[in-house]
Design an enzyme around this catalytic site. Sequence first.
Site, PDB file in Angstrom:
ATOM      1  N   THR A   1      -6.380 -46.440 -88.077  1.00 59.06           N
ATOM      2  CA  THR A   1      -7.577 -46.216 -87.398  1.00 59.06           C
ATOM      3  C   THR A   1      -8.768 -45.471 -88.212  1.00 59.06           C
ATOM      4  O   THR A   1      -8.057 -44.485 -89.092  1.00 59.06           O
ATOM      5  CB  THR A   1      -7.543 -45.247 -86.024  1.00 59.06           C
ATOM      6  OG1 THR A   1      -8.814 -45.481 -85.284  1.00 59.06           O
ATOM      7  CG2 THR A   1      -7.063 -43.920 -86.160  1.00 59.06           C
ATOM      8  N   ASN A   2      -9.837 -45.564 -88.210  1.00 61.85           N
ATOM      9  CA  ASN A   2     -11.025 -44.585 -88.689  1.00 61.85           C
ATOM     10  C   ASN A   2     -11.652 -43.876 -87.649  1.00 61.85           C
ATOM     11  O   ASN A   2     -12.638 -43.169 -87.831  1.00 61.85           O
ATOM     12  CB  ASN A   2     -11.936 -45.281 -89.444  1.00 61.85           C
ATOM     13  CG  ASN A   2     -11.289 -46.144 -90.769  1.00 61.85           C
ATOM     14  OD1 ASN A   2     -10.818 -45.296 -91.544  1.00 61.85           O
ATOM     15  ND2 ASN A   2     -11.533 -47.484 -90.693  1.00 61.85           N
ATOM     16  N   ASN A   3     -11.037 -43.933 -86.563  1.00 58.54           N
ATOM     17  CA  ASN A   3     -11.735 -43.247 -85.202  1.00 58.54           C
ATOM     18  C   ASN A   3     -11.117 -41.632 -85.104  1.00 58.54           C
ATOM     19  O   ASN A   3      -9.996 -41.420 -84.846  1.00 58.54           O
ATOM     20  CB  ASN A   3     -11.423 -43.800 -83.930  1.00 58.54           C
ATOM     21  CG  ASN A   3     -12.138 -43.121 -82.581  1.00 58.54           C
ATOM     22  OD1 ASN A   3     -12.023 -42.036 -82.734  1.00 58.54           O
ATOM     23  ND2 ASN A   3     -12.627 -44.171 -81.924  1.00 58.54           N
TER      24      ASN A   3
ATOM     25  N   LYS B   1      -9.670 -40.475 -81.821  1.00 53.32           N
ATOM     26  CA  LYS B   1      -8.059 -40.897 -81.568  1.00 53.32           C
ATOM     27  C   LYS B   1      -7.198 -40.255 -82.657  1.00 53.32           C
ATOM     28  O   LYS B   1      -6.062 -40.047 -82.063  1.00 53.32           O
ATOM     29  CB  LYS B   1      -8.127 -42.457 -82.084  1.00 53.32           C
ATOM     30  CG  LYS B   1      -8.719 -43.559 -80.979  1.00 53.32           C
ATOM     31  CD  LYS B   1      -8.408 -44.734 -81.180  1.00 53.32           C
ATOM     32  CE  LYS B   1      -9.416 -45.843 -80.287  1.00 53.32           C
ATOM     33  NZ  LYS B   1      -9.175 -47.148 -80.712  1.00 53.32           N
TER      34      LYS B   1
ATOM     35  N   ASP C   1      -5.237 -50.704 -79.889  1.00 54.16           N
ATOM     36  CA  ASP C   1      -6.342 -51.000 -79.331  1.00 54.16           C
ATOM     37  C   ASP C   1      -6.612 -50.721 -77.681  1.00 54.16           C
ATOM     38  O   ASP C   1      -5.629 -50.555 -77.109  1.00 54.16           O
ATOM     39  CB  ASP C   1      -6.487 -52.431 -79.482  1.00 54.16           C
ATOM     40  CG  ASP C   1      -7.931 -53.130 -79.262  1.00 54.16           C
ATOM     41  OD1 ASP C   1      -8.944 -52.441 -79.933  1.00 54.16           O
ATOM     42  OD2 ASP C   1      -8.291 -54.145 -78.785  1.00 54.16           O
TER      43      ASP C   1
ATOM     44  N   TYR D   1     -16.124 -44.624 -72.882  1.00 54.77           N
ATOM     45  CA  TYR D   1     -16.513 -44.897 -71.451  1.00 54.77           C
ATOM     46  C   TYR D   1     -16.006 -43.570 -70.565  1.00 54.77           C
ATOM     47  O   TYR D   1     -16.233 -43.546 -69.426  1.00 54.77           O
ATOM     48  CB  TYR D   1     -15.810 -45.992 -70.737  1.00 54.77           C
ATOM     49  CG  TYR D   1     -16.433 -47.401 -71.541  1.00 54.77           C
ATOM     50  CD1 TYR D   1     -17.640 -47.896 -71.013  1.00 54.77           C
ATOM     51  CD2 TYR D   1     -15.713 -47.802 -72.695  1.00 54.77           C
ATOM     52  CE1 TYR D   1     -18.149 -49.181 -71.567  1.00 54.77           C
ATOM     53  CE2 TYR D   1     -16.254 -49.181 -73.019  1.00 54.77           C
ATOM     54  CZ  TYR D   1     -17.420 -49.691 -72.621  1.00 54.77           C
ATOM     55  OH  TYR D   1     -17.907 -50.840 -73.300  1.00 54.77           O
ATOM     56  N   ASP D   2     -15.390 -42.645 -71.477  1.00 52.23           N
ATOM     57  CA  ASP D   2     -14.873 -41.315 -70.665  1.00 52.23           C
ATOM     58  C   ASP D   2     -16.092 -40.617 -69.827  1.00 52.23           C
ATOM     59  O   ASP D   2     -15.648 -40.054 -68.681  1.00 52.23           O
ATOM     60  CB  ASP D   2     -14.735 -40.385 -71.672  1.00 52.23           C
ATOM     61  CG  ASP D   2     -13.270 -40.916 -72.361  1.00 52.23           C
ATOM     62  OD1 ASP D   2     -12.575 -41.791 -72.163  1.00 52.23           O
ATOM     63  OD2 ASP D   2     -12.696 -39.932 -73.393  1.00 52.23           O
TER      64      ASP D   2
ATOM     65  N   ARG E   1      -3.894 -43.704 -73.426  1.00 52.79           N
ATOM     66  CA  ARG E   1      -3.636 -43.570 -74.724  1.00 52.79           C
ATOM     67  C   ARG E   1      -2.198 -42.601 -74.904  1.00 52.79           C
ATOM     68  O   ARG E   1      -1.191 -42.933 -75.545  1.00 52.79           O
ATOM     69  CB  ARG E   1      -4.543 -43.217 -75.697  1.00 52.79           C
ATOM     70  CG  ARG E   1      -4.153 -43.035 -77.149  1.00 52.79           C
ATOM     71  CD  ARG E   1      -5.377 -43.126 -78.051  1.00 52.79           C
ATOM     72  NE  ARG E   1      -6.427 -43.944 -77.897  1.00 52.79           N
ATOM     73  CZ  ARG E   1      -7.725 -43.840 -77.297  1.00 52.79           C
ATOM     74  NH1 ARG E   1      -7.862 -42.660 -76.950  1.00 52.79           N
ATOM     75  NH2 ARG E   1      -8.334 -44.939 -77.360  1.00 52.79           N
TER      76      ARG E   1
END
Length: 194
Positions: free
Chosen positions: A7-9, A12, A68, A150-151, A177
């Site tokens: 991931t690049n997030n 996360k 995802d 969307y938190d 998650r």
Amino acid sequence: MELCFATNNLHKLEEVTARLDDAFTLKTLQDIGCTETLPETQTTIAGNSRQKAEFVWTHYAVSCFADDTGLEVDALHGEPGVNSAFYAGLPRDNTRNVQKLLAELNGVADRRAHFRTVFTLILHGVEYQFEGIIGGHIITEPRGTGGFGYDPVFVPDGFDQTLAEMTMEQKNQISHRARALDKMVEFLQTVNQR
């Protein structure tokens, strides 16, 4: 055990790092030299998760995992679902995604929804998947400054706060998650003890 989180997030990455113990060394895509954009062309959340992990394994031969996540809203027949990150189109924009969701739900009484996360782990070439789901509902206006995506409009079942109003620790106790990750970590700890 060394693993790459595909991931690049950074949000996360923070969430996952907070849940892994010292038995694991987490590498980023940058750490393994992966600068490509990971493909996400599948029609399901599980498919996108698998596709990203397989890309890293195929091109870098590194044991890895990818996730995802999608928000699935009952009144919208499961949308935005697999398209959650790009619901309002390109470029990816959390604020526009939330605005579009609230516009789609304007005047809709049934606001039930759930987040679904699927982690795909490829360990020495063998693939495993782990799913986590959290139910809740969509409120009419964003609240809170934490979290992402969307938190700010998602209130989990049994709570009065949105995910964006919770601390990272609170969110990590209940999130989709976290639930998928807990399953994967439990599996990895078992493997690591063999």
